[in-house]
Design a protein around this motif. Structure first.
Motif: not given
Length: 167
Positions: A95-109
């Protein structure tokens, strides 16, 4: 009298020749971004960030797979309570990994959109001065044009001006 007037109006309507002095050209914004020095720099920076994120995601996924494999290997050996706690811990990590991944993808976009917006803001005055110098009325983006003669493509000239301006 009305028939003559109607005939005259219809005849004049169909016999009008329309000539336009408007100069309309088009510009390939994607090519401008990919081939100008400034655009290449932005793309290189964004690719580096994206590749770093992908590498980090891959490492985290591999770690989670190892933990899952470890749980699978010991599930028949350990107690049910220990197994459930290990599974719960793994779920939390996933769950932590998925949240972190979504956050990084959003920040990148967001960063990508901001960089592209800044690029367009910086090149707009260059394009406007080119328009003024060449008495151009309209510049359209190439991807919004169905078909046009290539002599109306000003992309290369704009790229040269952007590169000249940023030296």
């Amino acid at each position: 009298m009305k028939k003559i007037l109607l005939f005259f109006l219809l005849f004049s309507f169909f016999s009008l020749n329309v000539y336009s002095d408007d100069k309309i050209f088009y510009l390939d914004v994607d090519k401008m971004l990919n081939e100008s020095k400034k655009g290449k720099k932005i793309i290189k920076e964004l690719d580096k960030i994206n590749n770093d994120n992908i590498t980090q995601f891959k490492l985290q996924e591999d770690e989670l797979k190892k933990i899952e494999q470890n749980i699978t290997n010991v599930k028949n050996i350990i107690s049910k309570d220990d197994l459930n706690s290990k599974i719960d811990e793994l779920k939390k990590k996933i769950s932590t990994y998925n949240l972190d991944k979504r956050k990084k993808i959003k920040n990148f976009e967001n960063k990508k959109n901001q960089e592209l917006k800044n690029f367009l803001i910086q090149v707009t005055p260059i394009i406007e001065s080119y328009m003024e110098a060449n008495s151009i009325n309209i510049i359209l983006e190439k991807k919004n044009i169905f078909i046009a003669n290539s002599k109306y493509d000003i992309t290369i000239e704009i790229i040269k001006l952007i590169d000249k301006e940023n030296n």
